[in-house]
Design a protein around this motif. Structure first.
Motif, short mmCIF file in Angstrom:
data_model
loop_
_atom_site.label_atom_id
_atom_site.label_comp_id
_atom_site.label_asym_id
_atom_site.label_seq_id
_atom_site.Cartn_x
_atom_site.Cartn_y
_atom_site.Cartn_z
N GLU A 113 33.31 54.52 44.24
CA GLU A 113 33.28 53.79 44.94
C GLU A 113 32.52 52.70 44.87
N LEU A 114 31.25 52.72 44.31
CA LEU A 114 30.37 51.78 43.97
C LEU A 114 31.16 50.69 42.74
N SER A 115 32.26 51.79 42.08
CA SER A 115 32.39 51.11 40.60
C SER A 115 33.75 50.32 41.11
N ASP A 116 34.72 50.67 41.93
CA ASP A 116 35.64 50.19 42.69
C ASP A 116 35.09 48.90 43.74
N GLU A 117 34.16 48.79 44.13
CA GLU A 117 33.49 47.29 45.07
C GLU A 117 32.87 46.60 44.22
N ILE A 118 32.42 47.30 42.70
CA ILE A 118 31.98 45.74 41.66
C ILE A 118 33.44 45.59 40.87
N THR A 119 34.48 46.01 41.11
CA THR A 119 35.64 45.84 40.53
C THR A 119 36.32 44.86 40.70
N GLU A 120 36.88 45.12 42.42
CA GLU A 120 37.15 44.08 43.32
C GLU A 120 36.09 42.66 43.65
N ALA A 168 34.78 41.28 41.39
CA ALA A 168 34.48 40.38 40.19
C ALA A 168 35.98 39.99 40.13
N LEU A 169 36.66 40.17 40.21
CA LEU A 169 38.02 39.72 41.00
C LEU A 169 38.12 38.62 41.76
N SER A 170 37.35 38.82 42.82
CA SER A 170 37.39 38.29 43.80
C SER A 170 36.00 36.72 43.66
N LEU A 171 35.40 37.05 42.69
CA LEU A 171 34.31 36.21 42.73
C LEU A 171 34.41 34.84 43.12
#
Length: 222
Positions: free
Chosen positions: A9-16, A18-21
């Protein structure tokens, strides 16, 4: 298992994030996302803390039992030797045999740990390929694609097919259709007119929605 779930979940949150910065900076939600990361890292800390507590408790228990058994051997066996009920050679043989059990016992514990770790990781991989909302096997498209469907020469009936989007808007409303076996049909219309969704219904790719009218599709030989 909880730690693996949290790390994913933390990895998905980091990816999301980074894409929505750009959107995050535009709407000023930096502190909100930082709070989410802080909460997840805090949960991860306490999970790992509990893991280490159990780990060292098991080590303490294992070492305690390993040292307690020779104590009983020497105390009870020594008493029996003094009483003459047991020979000294037999007592030494029992103590030497017990020391040889330490290595197989540790190997058994390592095997059990490896087995459980592999089982949990395998279950995690299986769960990734079985998310909620998957199309059940009985509603899956015909194996082999359109070519297999055309070769099967099947007649298709659709009655009162309806489809809604994520916000509840109607994309298709009570569509009924009968396709003859081997017929070639073209669906024409605007991009937002529902032709793509209708094609998904024909291919069995549109999810069944309980709020919509039931989709009845029957295929039979002509």
């Amino acid at each position: 298992k909880q730690r693996i779930h949290l790390v994913r979940e933390l990895s998905d949150e980091i990816t999301e994030t980074a894409l929505s910065l750009r959107e995050i900076q535009t709407n000023g939600t930096n502190r909100f996302h930082l709070a989410i990361f802080s909460k997840m890292m805090g949960i991860n800390y306490w999970i790992r803390f509990d893991i280490f507590k159990w780990k060292f408790f098991i080590k303490f228990l294992n070492n305690f039992i390993a040292q307690l058994t020779p104590f009983f051997f020497y105390s009870i066996g020594g008493y029996l030797v003094i009483q003459g009920s047991l020979s000294l050679g037999a007592l030494l043989a029992v103590v030497a045999a017990y020391k040889d059990l330490n290595a197989p016992w540790r190997e058994l514990l390592d095997y059990y740990q490896f087995l459980e770790d592999s089982r949990i990781k395998y279950q995690q991989v299986v769960d990734q390929f079985d998310p909620m909302g998957m199309i059940p096997p009985e509603r899956a498209p015909v194996e082999g694609g359109p070519a297999a469907l055309e070769a099967a020469a099947l007649e298709v009936h659709i009655a009162n097919a309806s489809l809604s989007d994520e916000v509840g808007g109607s994309r298709l409303d009570a569509i009924s259709l009968t396709l003859a076996a081997g017929a070639r049909v073209a669906v024409l219309g605007q991009d937002a007119g529902g032709k793509h969704e209708f094609a998904q219904i024909l291919a069995g790719l549109a999810p069944r929605q309980p709020a919509a009218l039931p989709l009845a599709a029957h295929r039979r030989s002509p």
